[in-house]
Design an enzyme around this catalytic site. Structure first.
Site, PDB file in Angstrom:
ATOM      1  N   CYS A 192      60.135   2.732  49.098  1.00 17.62           N
ATOM      2  CA  CYS A 192      60.667   3.412  47.922  1.00 17.62           C
ATOM      3  C   CYS A 192      61.858   2.631  47.337  1.00 17.62           C
ATOM      4  O   CYS A 192      61.681   1.541  46.825  1.00 17.62           O
ATOM      5  CB  CYS A 192      61.031   4.846  48.262  1.00 17.62           C
ATOM      6  SG  CYS A 192      61.203   5.899  46.795  1.00 17.62           S
TER       7      CYS A 192
ATOM      8  N   HIS B 209      56.386   6.979  51.319  1.00 16.74           N
ATOM      9  CA  HIS B 209      57.135   7.525  52.450  1.00 16.74           C
ATOM     10  C   HIS B 209      56.132   8.004  53.496  1.00 16.74           C
ATOM     11  O   HIS B 209      55.024   8.432  53.169  1.00 16.74           O
ATOM     12  CB  HIS B 209      57.995   8.710  52.011  1.00 16.74           C
ATOM     13  CG  HIS B 209      59.165   8.339  51.164  1.00 16.74           C
ATOM     14  ND1 HIS B 209      60.255   7.654  51.657  1.00 16.74           N
ATOM     15  CD2 HIS B 209      59.420   8.559  49.846  1.00 16.74           C
ATOM     16  CE1 HIS B 209      61.139   7.479  50.685  1.00 16.74           C
ATOM     17  NE2 HIS B 209      60.656   8.010  49.583  1.00 16.74           N
TER      18      HIS B 209
END
Length: 505
Positions: free
Chosen positions: A337, A436
């Site tokens: 991310c 994630h």
């Protein structure tokens, strides 16, 4: 509100174990046949959770829902605060960004709106569940905040819930904390407290018994449990304060050294949790360049402020150390991310969403560039990850404000829904993704670690743990542990008596 039977847990202060105790009671009530739901009116956390419909809530409530055996919804956490700058947070309402607000403005302008949201969510949960396990935040004795608080006693009154107060004996002065908190409550709020639990106890319980007797006689409140400290609990943590317990020093007894960069606005750090249970891995959290050394795997986790945390990497000297590692070509560097965005050539922030820096140079380790956008992506994702000549079916979740594009021909990492996510270098030493939870995919994690072992001349490990199975076992282990150290029958009786008393707002 009398349909569901509520129970609220509050603490003498932050980090006393409220989230874990609520998780335990969600599992206990579910095991006992009650349709159970967790609730936290307002949460402040950078470690969030994505619901099945792509909404964002506090990670603790998502985990508590899993413990209860139900799917998480935003009614379980209607208000989420995500700090992104000093004295400013992004306000997430029912899983979607509402606006960025400073603390003072939030208290002045959002209070009534917040109360309405909380009441609506409580009504929905009360209509659909038999038990509501409610978590407070901080302390109910914050005198300077209580006039406009939306997470402790005001919520207990709205829900018609009895309260169990939790004290952490590990912090010291547990009786003073419990007594002081009770004495600072308004009389009607003190009457709502049906008892206390002492958490994280270590040692001989007989040495505590005289204190327990004194406390009950002095306050008139029963001690409903003394819960011993539970080691190696494989359940997601939410608050980054837990990172203080981890070391930055290499454990030479472990074959693989994993360094996680702990920048100031680190988020979703639980992405690395699976490595803690691998027998050959030692995980370190790094805040200074001189702590990095020569790890086998460097992980750049998520960030709530990518640009500011990228500046931290430069100012701390960690960025330079990482460049040196990349030239040695022995360390795998993996960004997730915000960490993935940092690995690119540049990051643009034209609307000053994260920083006053409209453009900043990245670490230039991947041929990508990112523009921070007003739109926030929150979605559960799955796809086919291609690495080391193999393909892996992987699942994860995405939470990011930004669009990333390749600056030249590059190798995508994950094929998902007709698009490519992530990027990798030709030698597959630098890897980045928006996914994630990528390391929670057991087959991929096993291959990644075995490739690192191969680089070091070590034999592969063919049988590794199933992390998701460990999580389920951890819920049961936690429930059994708490069940064995609290007076559950007394708690059940007091909950029912309280509801019959009809104490409401």
């Amino acid at each position: 509100m009398t349909k569901a039977l509520p129970l609220m847990f509050q603490g003498t202060n932050s980090d006393v174990g409220k989230s874990v105790v609520v998780t335990a009671f969600c599992r206990i009530f579910a095991q006992d046949g009650h349709k159970t739901v967790p609730f936290k009116s307002q949460n402040m956390a950078l470690n969030s959770y994505i619901t099945v419909d792509g909404k964002e809530i506090g990670r603790a409530q998502g985990v508590q829902a899993e413990a209860a055996g139900i799917q998480a919804t935003t009614d379980m956490n209607p208000i989420l605060l995500k700090p992104n700058r000093d004295n400013q947070s992004q306000i997430v309402v029912h899983g979607k960004p509402y606006k960025n607000m400073e603390a003072g403005a939030y208290r002045r302008e959002f209070f009534q709106t917040g109360l309405e949201l909380i009441q609506e969510s409580l009504s929905v949960l009360s209509d659909n569940y038999q038990r509501i396990v409610i978590e407070g935040a901080g302390s109910p004795a914050e005198i300077n905040l209580n006039d406009r608080e939306m997470v402790n006693m005001r919520v207990a009154r709205m829900a018609g819930a009895p309260v169990i107060l939790i004290g952490d004996i590990e912090k010291g002065g547990v009786f003073a904390s419990l007594v002081g908190t009770l004495q600072l409550m308004e009389p009607e709020d003190r009457d709502r407290v049906i008892g206390v639990i002492i958490n994280k106890f270590r040692g001989d319980i007989r040495l505590l018994e005289s204190g327990l007797t004194w406390f009950e006689e002095y306050t008139g409140k029963p001690v409903l449990g003394v819960i011993p400290y539970l080691e190696n609990l494989n359940i997601d943590a939410e608050d980054s304060v837990i990172l203080n317990q981890y070391t930055s020093v290499r454990n030479t007894e472990k074959e693989l050294d994993i360094a996680v960069i702990q920048y100031p606005k680190i988020s979703n750090f639980t992405d690395v949790d699976p490595f803690f249970v691998e027998p050959d891995c030692h995980v370190r959290f790094i805040t200074r360049a001189d702590q990095l050394h020569n790890p086998d795997l460097v992980i750049l986790p998520g960030s709530k402020n990518t640009i500011e945390d990228l500046l931290f990497l430069r100012n701390s000297g960690i960025a330079q150390k990482m460049a040196e590692l990349q030239k040695k070509n022995k360390t795998v560097i993996f960004g997730i991310c915000g960490g993935y965005q940092m690995l690119g050539e540049k990051i643009d922030d034209p609307f000053a969403i994260e920083s006053l820096h409209q453009e900043i140079e990245g670490l230039r380790l991947l041929p990508i560039q990112t523009s921070i956008t007003n739109d926030k992506t929150t979605v559960l994702s799955n796809g086919s990850l291609n690495l080391y000549g193999k393909s892996f079916n992987v699942t994860g979740y995405e939470i990011h404000m930004g669009e990333t594009q390749a600056t030249r021909e590059s190798r995508g990492l994950i094929e998902t829904l007709g698009r490519l996510d992530g990027c990798k270098t030709p030698d597959e030493k630098i890897i980045g993704t928006y996914f994630h939870g990528i390391f929670h995919n057991d087959d991929f994690r096993k291959e990644l670690l075995n490739q690192i072992r191969k680089t070091k001349g070590l034999e592969p490990i063919h049988q590794r743990v199933s992390f998701n199975q460990l999580r389920e076992e951890a819920f049961d282990r936690l429930a059994d542990h708490v069940r064995g150290h609290v007076k559950l029958d007394d708690i059940e009786q007091k909950m029912k008596e309280f509801q019959k008393r009809g104490i409401t707002q």
